[in-house]
Motif scaffolding. Structure first.
Motif, PDB file in Angstrom:
ATOM      1  N   GLN A 160       0.803  -1.207   0.000  1.00  0.00           N
ATOM      2  CA  GLN A 160       0.000   0.000   0.000  1.00  0.00           C
ATOM      3  C   GLN A 160       0.844   1.268   0.000  1.00  0.00           C
ATOM      4  O   GLN A 160       0.331   2.360  -0.145  1.00  0.00           O
ATOM      5  N   GLU A 171       5.819  19.684   6.384  1.00  0.00           N
ATOM      6  CA  GLU A 171       5.609  18.239   6.447  1.00  0.00           C
ATOM      7  C   GLU A 171       6.940  17.499   6.465  1.00  0.00           C
ATOM      8  O   GLU A 171       7.097  16.500   7.168  1.00  0.00           O
ATOM      9  N   THR A 203      -1.429  13.434   9.410  1.00  0.00           N
ATOM     10  CA  THR A 203      -2.530  12.927   8.590  1.00  0.00           C
ATOM     11  C   THR A 203      -2.243  13.164   7.113  1.00  0.00           C
ATOM     12  O   THR A 203      -2.425  12.268   6.272  1.00  0.00           O
ATOM     13  N   ASN A 204      -1.766  14.367   6.780  1.00  0.00           N
ATOM     14  CA  ASN A 204      -1.437  14.685   5.389  1.00  0.00           C
ATOM     15  C   ASN A 204      -0.271  13.842   4.884  1.00  0.00           C
ATOM     16  O   ASN A 204      -0.269  13.371   3.739  1.00  0.00           O
ATOM     17  N   PHE A 206       0.637  10.847   5.956  1.00  0.00           N
ATOM     18  CA  PHE A 206       0.165   9.477   5.757  1.00  0.00           C
ATOM     19  C   PHE A 206      -0.584   9.353   4.433  1.00  0.00           C
ATOM     20  O   PHE A 206      -0.410   8.375   3.691  1.00  0.00           O
ATOM     21  N   LEU A 207      -1.420  10.340   4.132  1.00  0.00           N
ATOM     22  CA  LEU A 207      -2.185  10.302   2.885  1.00  0.00           C
ATOM     23  C   LEU A 207      -1.264  10.361   1.672  1.00  0.00           C
ATOM     24  O   LEU A 207      -1.440   9.614   0.701  1.00  0.00           O
ATOM     25  N   LYS A 208      -0.271  11.240   1.717  1.00  0.00           N
ATOM     26  CA  LYS A 208       0.628  11.403   0.575  1.00  0.00           C
ATOM     27  C   LYS A 208       1.520  10.184   0.369  1.00  0.00           C
ATOM     28  O   LYS A 208       1.846   9.829  -0.771  1.00  0.00           O
ATOM     29  N   GLN A 210       0.639   7.222   1.366  1.00  0.00           N
ATOM     30  CA  GLN A 210      -0.274   6.080   1.290  1.00  0.00           C
ATOM     31  C   GLN A 210       0.080   5.019   2.331  1.00  0.00           C
ATOM     32  O   GLN A 210       0.213   3.833   2.038  1.00  0.00           O
ATOM     33  N   THR A 212      -0.544   3.945   6.759  1.00  0.00           N
ATOM     34  CA  THR A 212      -1.576   4.045   7.793  1.00  0.00           C
ATOM     35  C   THR A 212      -1.015   4.107   9.203  1.00  0.00           C
ATOM     36  O   THR A 212      -1.779   4.091  10.169  1.00  0.00           O
TER      37      THR A 212
END
Length: 229
Positions: A160, A171, A203-204, A206-208, A210, A212
């Motif tokens: 993932q 960041e 949070t940002n 982790f999203l970038k 991908q 968790t």
């Protein structure tokens, strides 16, 4: 100073191990532990991944103690299932396997910490305190330079984890301190921002990336050369 309500708050735990005698021993230890001025209550036990996942969903514990070898499955698959479920609980592996390869796999899958069963009485309380403070715990003898060794291994990242992507300057700063093993509170102090802002940046990130979890973000950052030593 903590008020009386905070002092009496109890941390909840789920124990996952195929050895009922080992679970009984851990339960006894937890009864004597105090972490962050809080006692610990075991709210469930399981010897199978499916039963453990059901308990995590029903009880929503603060943390889960997981063995790597279980009946009808293994700890790695359970770690992944907990990650996929969106649970916010912390996960700490208690394993008889002390080889680096086992530790790598557990941390890559998102574990917040790893404790050797041979040293559980010496390390467990500190390990729980660390993960509940948003830090990563590894046995002292392997912790130094552990994540840097990912740079020289051929282990693949979890599927993932995506390709390198642009992070903002802030960041990148948060990610740097994350790789150093800093907690959210420490990152906030170092960057002169609030803990809530640190969480928003994470949070940002982790999203970038991908990912968790903090551990997966650290592994991704090192493999992608997103941070400098």
């Amino acid at each position: 100073m903590l008020n009386q309500a905070e002092k009496t708050k109890t941390l909840s735990a789920v124990l996952v191990d195929d050895d009922h005698q080992f679970r009984a021993g851990i339960r006894s230890l937890l009864n004597f532990y105090t972490v962050q001025d809080q006692s610990i209550s075991v709210v469930g036990e399981a010897n199978r991944p499916d039963l453990a996942l059901s308990l995590v969903g029903d009880k929503q514990p603060d943390f889960v103690l997981i063995d790597m070898e279980l009946i009808g499955g293994d700890g790695l698959s359970l770690l992944q299932q907990i990650q996929d479920s969106g649970s916010s609980c912390k996960t700490l592996v208690l394993s008889g396997h002390e080889e680096d390869s086992w530790i790598y796999q557990a941390m890559q899958t998102g574990a917040d910490g790893y404790v050797f069963k041979s040293q559980v009485t010496q390390q467990l309380q500190d390990a729980i305190a660390s993960i509940m403070d948003d830090q990563i715990y590894l046995p002292p003898e392997v912790a130094t330079g552990f994540f840097r060794r990912f740079q020289t291994t051929q282990a693949s990242l979890p599927s993932q984890i995506g390709q390198p992507c642009d992070l903002s300057e802030r960041e990148n700063e948060v990610l740097y301190w994350l790789v150093q093993g800093a907690s959210n509170v420490v990152i906030a102090k170092e960057l002169y921002i609030s803990v809530a802002t640190v969480k928003a940046h994470l949070t940002n990130i982790f999203l970038k990336l991908q990912v968790t979890s903090r551990t997966q973000a650290i592994v991704a950052a090192i493999k992608m050369n997103l941070v400098q030593s």
